[in-house]
Design an enzyme around this catalytic site. Sequence first.
Site, PDB file in Angstrom:
ATOM      1  N   GLY A   9       0.693  -1.341  -0.279  1.00 22.49           N
ATOM      2  CA  GLY A   9       0.093   0.045   0.173  1.00 22.49           C
ATOM      3  C   GLY A   9       0.978   1.268   0.059  1.00 22.49           C
ATOM      4  N   GLY A  11      -0.397   4.474   0.205  1.00 22.00           N
ATOM      5  CA  GLY A  11      -1.095   5.594   0.769  1.00 22.00           C
ATOM      6  C   GLY A  11      -0.649   6.229   1.707  1.00 22.00           C
ATOM      7  N   PHE A  12      -1.466   6.866   2.755  1.00 23.09           N
ATOM      8  CA  PHE A  12      -0.586   7.690   3.720  1.00 23.09           C
ATOM      9  C   PHE A  12       0.185   6.897   4.604  1.00 23.09           C
ATOM     10  CE2 PHE A  12      -4.323  10.589   2.714  1.00 23.09           C
ATOM     11  CZ  PHE A  12      -3.566  11.664   2.591  1.00 23.09           C
ATOM     12  N   GLY A  13      -0.029   5.715   4.978  1.00 22.96           N
ATOM     13  CA  GLY A  13       0.387   4.830   6.043  1.00 22.96           C
ATOM     14  C   GLY A  13       1.790   4.237   5.543  1.00 22.96           C
ATOM     15  N   GLU A 169     -18.922  17.924   2.856  1.00 26.40           N
ATOM     16  CA  GLU A 169     -18.206  18.874   2.077  1.00 26.40           C
ATOM     17  C   GLU A 169     -18.709  18.592   0.707  1.00 26.40           C
ATOM     18  OE1 GLU A 169     -13.801  18.363   4.141  1.00 26.40           O
ATOM     19  OE2 GLU A 169     -14.276  16.978   2.628  1.00 26.40           O
ATOM     20  N   ALA A 314      -6.094  10.541   7.804  1.00 23.33           N
ATOM     21  CA  ALA A 314      -4.855  10.658   7.631  1.00 23.33           C
ATOM     22  C   ALA A 314      -3.659  10.585   8.676  1.00 23.33           C
ATOM     23  CB  ALA A 314      -4.450  11.602   6.366  1.00 23.33           C
TER      24      ALA A 314
END
Length: 431
Positions: A9, A11-13, A169, A314
């Site tokens: 992954g 992503g952020f992690g 949003e 996040a």
Amino acid sequence: MLPHVLIIGGGFGGLSAARTLRNAAVRVTLVDRRNHHVFQPLLYQVATATLSPADIAAPIRWILRRTRNVRVLLGEAERIDVAERRVVLTDGAALDYDWLIVATGSRHAYFGHSEWEEHAPGLKTLEDAVAIRRRILMAFERAEREKDPVRQRELLTFVLVGGGPTGVELAGTLAEIARQTLRDEFRSIDPAVARIVLVEAGPTILPTFPGRLRDAARESLRRLGVEVCEGRVVTEVDARGVVAGAQHLDARTVLWAAGVAASPLARTLGVPLDAAGRVMVEPDLSIPGHPEVFVVGDTAAFLHQGGKPLPGVAQPAIQAGRHAARTIQRRLRGHASEPFVYRDLGSMAIVGRRAAVSDLGWARFTGVAAWLAWLFLHIVMLIGFRNRVVVLFEWAVAYLTFQRGARLITNDPPASSPQRKAQSPSEVKNS
Ligand SMILES: Cc1cc2nc3c(=O)[nH]c(=O)nc-3n(C[C@H](O)[C@H](O)[C@H](O)COP(=O)(O)OP(=O)(O)OC[C@H]3O[C@@H](n4cnc5c(N)ncnc54)[C@H](O)[C@@H]3O)c2cc1C
């Protein structure tokens, strides 16, 4: 041979873990099923035509180009064999590891009603965002051609399920598109009459925010003409709309911002999961019985104060990715691992033009100040100089002119798809 750390992954992690291992004496492989990292907090701006997909994404290979000990591979992990210390990819290839960090995020969940997805798409990937953008813009186009006022009304009704930050949003931006961006462009309809309904099953929107900020967000939405329906559980979703709290809302566009479930890869670890499919990790983020395997971000259920899992946002993913990488380094030096301690940096949600709510723990604010803080933080966190400049420019243009830079209807579904067939025959007959 240096120990091999495999990260699944980007992503952020996963990125945070890979960057932390930059100078470590390890070989790192990061594998992701996509070649790009997506800045998910701005996905809703792609879905609402403010930004283009490339503005909020960057190739993972490029992001890690200077991190010399990291090799990036494109591939989808299918299962993890913890006994053999091996990850099998969907194309049959296998990657062996000494240390593993699983950071495969989450996906939408429909509370056991997967059939709702077709009618109420969720927002997780760039593809989802472009498909939602298409749905929103097509609804106005079809309403312009529709002669039947009832159907026209249905086409101009948008329901957002889920009153968390994403639902808020989306609702706020949709209202601005209808009331400002599309003004003067249609001849048979007035886009400003569009009905935008935000449905939340719980007692309040933005449940994780303090009451004063929730009230401010509700008031901002009301000013934008968004109907906020709280305490209404959605029990049915189909092509004609939703049933929410026993009321049928006739709407041709329903968007899903409600439930999420952990990446299905978690199941293959063979360890206890919580109700959302997240791995119940140990205090150091490893999994029970396998101190060499860590799970971080949305795929993990890390219980902190009060026994509640960390929220799927996040910061927990970034901090946990960093902690897992540091733990590997500590253990390679012969030290014991330390428990993960999460530092809450607060949360924010934008409602619309000059309207946002921001809870930093030590300070809570609303309105223009919160809006500016939101803009600043998102620009800082966005990856890549080009993206920052382009996004700033697009925001400035949108602010000054109300125009949206990416109002394109693209990616036609195939002629045989239910979505294409659903394009009302009466609109064609009548036009
Ligand atoms: C619409 C939306 C808005 C959001 N807004 C905010 C916000 O305003 N603020 C905030 O803090 N958070 C926000 N979040 C949440 C935040 O984006 C997530 O919590 C965060 O991305 C989690 O990081 P992660 O590393 O766990 O997973 P992700 O960032 O989702 O990364 C997972 C990665 O794993 C890859 N992957 C998945 N499965 C596999 C597989 N089997 N094999 C290989 N690769 C795989 C994916 O391609 C992806 O690159 C938002 C999320 C969404 C969807």
